[in-house]
Every structure is written in C-alpha cells, then in structure tokens.
Design an enzyme around this catalytic site. Structure first.
Site, PDB file in Angstrom:
ATOM      1  N   HIS A   1       0.672  -1.146   0.003  1.00  0.00           N
ATOM      2  CA  HIS A   1       0.136  -0.023  -0.072  1.00  0.00           C
ATOM      3  C   HIS A   1       0.686   1.210   0.008  1.00  0.00           C
ATOM      4  O   HIS A   1       0.618   2.062  -0.794  1.00  0.00           O
ATOM      5  CB  HIS A   1      -0.946   0.040   1.026  1.00  0.00           C
ATOM      6  CG  HIS A   1      -1.607   1.319   1.348  1.00  0.00           C
ATOM      7  ND1 HIS A   1      -3.076   1.457   0.852  1.00  0.00           N
ATOM      8  CD2 HIS A   1      -1.313   2.370   1.887  1.00  0.00           C
ATOM      9  CE1 HIS A   1      -3.325   2.555   1.133  1.00  0.00           C
ATOM     10  NE2 HIS A   1      -2.503   3.424   2.081  1.00  0.00           N
ATOM     11  N   GLU A   2       1.810   1.434   0.864  1.00  0.00           N
ATOM     12  CA  GLU A   2       2.863   2.460   0.994  1.00  0.00           C
ATOM     13  C   GLU A   2       3.497   2.644  -0.215  1.00  0.00           C
ATOM     14  O   GLU A   2       3.666   3.665  -0.750  1.00  0.00           O
ATOM     15  CB  GLU A   2       3.637   2.335   2.254  1.00  0.00           C
ATOM     16  CG  GLU A   2       2.826   2.281   3.472  1.00  0.00           C
ATOM     17  CD  GLU A   2       2.223   3.612   3.889  1.00  0.00           C
ATOM     18  OE1 GLU A   2       2.387   4.707   3.069  1.00  0.00           O
ATOM     19  OE2 GLU A   2       1.178   3.532   4.514  1.00  0.00           O
TER      20      GLU A   2
ATOM     21  N   GLU B   1      -5.939   6.945  -1.811  1.00  0.00           N
ATOM     22  CA  GLU B   1      -5.780   5.804  -0.762  1.00  0.00           C
ATOM     23  C   GLU B   1      -6.525   4.549  -1.406  1.00  0.00           C
ATOM     24  O   GLU B   1      -5.766   3.606  -1.420  1.00  0.00           O
ATOM     25  CB  GLU B   1      -6.809   6.111   0.545  1.00  0.00           C
ATOM     26  CG  GLU B   1      -5.962   7.261   1.345  1.00  0.00           C
ATOM     27  CD  GLU B   1      -4.747   6.561   1.817  1.00  0.00           C
ATOM     28  OE1 GLU B   1      -4.379   5.463   2.092  1.00  0.00           O
ATOM     29  OE2 GLU B   1      -3.865   7.514   2.299  1.00  0.00           O
TER      30      GLU B   1
ATOM     31  N   HIS C   1       1.491   4.126  -2.974  1.00  0.00           N
ATOM     32  CA  HIS C   1       1.566   5.825  -2.837  1.00  0.00           C
ATOM     33  C   HIS C   1       2.769   6.225  -3.685  1.00  0.00           C
ATOM     34  O   HIS C   1       2.759   7.432  -4.360  1.00  0.00           O
ATOM     35  CB  HIS C   1       1.675   6.248  -1.620  1.00  0.00           C
ATOM     36  CG  HIS C   1       0.452   6.333  -0.778  1.00  0.00           C
ATOM     37  ND1 HIS C   1      -0.833   6.805  -1.424  1.00  0.00           N
ATOM     38  CD2 HIS C   1      -0.052   5.608   0.284  1.00  0.00           C
ATOM     39  CE1 HIS C   1      -2.003   6.687  -0.499  1.00  0.00           C
ATOM     40  NE2 HIS C   1      -1.430   6.029   0.545  1.00  0.00           N
TER      41      HIS C   1
HETATM   42 ZN   LIG Z   1      -2.408   5.318   2.499  1.00  0.00          ZN
END
Ligand SMILES: [Zn+2]
Length: 261
Positions: free
Chosen positions: A130-131, A187, A134
């Site tokens: 997830h990170e 997100e 980004h």
């Molecule tokens: Zn996030």
C-alpha cells in the site's frame, strides 16, 4: 500516512522547485494525473525528508523486525518496476505509532507499533505494498503539484485580493485544507496497487483483509484513529472494496508462487 513533520519538510523544500507541466498515468488504475513539478525534484525532497525523519528517531533496535521488513520490502521493491529508485527499509522504534510510510524515491519506514501487532509476512506485504503504491503512483508529486497550482491560481486572481469564499472554492477544487495526508481516491488507488504488488511478489492478497481487520481491532477504543486509517470515513467500506478486488489478483499470485518454486 506520511507524518506531518515529514510532509511539512517535503512541501517546504518544494517551494523553490522548478515548474513544469506534464501528465502522468498512475499504475494499475490508469488514472491521468496533472504534474506541475518534476519527479526528480520530488525524489530529491523525499530523500531529504527521509534523512531528517531518521535522524530524529530511534532506529532498528529489534533485529527480527528489521529482518522481516527488509525481507518483505525487497520482494515488493523487485516488482515495483522502479530500478531507478534507491530503495531503503528501516524500522522506527515508536511502539505507540501504528503507522508506516514510503517516500518518493523508495524510502520506506515501518513503525514498531505496527510490527508489534504480530504481522505475518503476507500481512506486512499488504501494508508495505500500500505504501509503495503511494510512492510509485507519485501521490506526493501530485499533492505538491496541487499546492503549486493553488498558489499560481491565487496569484493570478486580482492582485492577491481574494474573498474568503473564492479562496474556499479554490481550496475545495484543489483538495487543499482537508488536512489529510492523501486524498481518498489516492488511498483507494494505493490499496489496488498494493494488492497488485503483493500478488506479483508472491504474497497472498487475501492477507490484505486480515491486515486491515487487525488494524481495526488494534485501534478500536483508541481515542482517535491512527494516521493509517484517518483518511477513510468507513473502514468497513474499505474492507468490502478490497474483498471485492481480491479475486482478480489471485491468478497473478498463483502464477508468482509457481514461478518461485
Ligand atoms: Zn495510504
């Protein structure tokens, strides 16, 4: 997800950055992004902000946690398609922080509070994926571009005499002033890219579900949600969305697992 002080350093240092206008396309979702600052500027600032955050922190005191973060992180980095990034993975010893972040250029940190939840490698791959999502979708660059665009728009308007209503409108248009690390669509995008990364690295995408459930449980009853969850109005909705997306990443995971045997 990015701590406020890191975000401030990133934005502050960007003020002198060169301006340009370009379009980028986010991985996996194909979303078009307007970029007003160069990627190299953002990568340089990410690396400065990372050094600053690390220099103020207690680092890597638990060898087992460090080994897990680097083992999982390197596998995610291998499939992230950014050979130009100088990947780095560290554990910041802050038991009260249930958080993690990845800065432009591949600078990743996981807080010990998150690791103390006792995550499997697959679950850790969910949060690192997830990170890193980004980072490779260049969400910080997009965010900084919006800030720069906002400043430009303001200066174009009648000699700086902007009514509070107009300022508010511009604020809303650029998504500024919401006080969130990333927008909600960023997100959701990071969630999708994260599933793709973990699957291609050979980690079970279904672990994303158990990870977010653990997060919810760990933070239930806490006075305020941790940063990792703060930009989501409904954790239940996020979990439902991830659940619905998992099947399309299962064949990718099965293939990666077969290939690694
Ligand atoms: Zn996030």
């Amino acid at each position: 997800m990015i701590p406020t002080n890191v975000r401030k350093a990133l934005l502050g240092a960007m003020l002198g950055a060169s301006l340009l206008s370009a379009c980028a396309t986010a991985p996996v979702t194909g979303r078009q992004q307007l970029m007003l600052v160069s990627e190299s500027d953002v990568v340089r600032m990410g690396s400065l902000a990372y050094r600053q955050e690390l220099s103020q922190s207690r680092l890597n005191s638990n060898p087992q946690q460090v080994a897990q973060v680097r083992r999982v992180g390197q596998r995610i980095a291998q499939v992230a398609n950014r050979p130009d990034y100088q990947w780095e993975f560290n554990v910041i010893d802050e038991p009260q922080s249930i958080n993690a972040f990845a800065l432009p250029g591949g600078k990743v940190a996981v807080y010990s509070g998150l690791l103390n939840l006792g995550l499997s490698d697959d679950e850790l791959a969910a949060v690192i994926g997830h990170e890193v999502g980004h980072a490779i979708a260049q969400h910080s660059r997009e965010r900084v571009s919006q800030q720069v665009g906002f400043d430009l728009a303001l200066s174009v308007l009648a000699g700086g005499r902007v009514s509070p209503q107009t300022a508010q409108l511009i604020n809303t248009a650029f998504g500024i002033g919401v006080g969130l690390p990333f927008e909600r669509r960023q997100e959701s995008e990071a969630d999708l890219i994260g599933l793709d990364l973990m699957a291609r690295a050979g980690y079970d995408p279904r672990a994303a579900l158990s990870f977010w459930q653990k997060m919810m449980q760990a933070t239930r009853g806490a006075g305020r949600p941790p940063e990792l969850l703060s930009s989501h109005p409904s954790d239940q909705r996020r979990i439902r969305t991830i659940q619905a997306e998992i099947p399309r990443f299962m064949p990718i995971y099965e293939r990666a697992k077969r290939a690694s045997r």
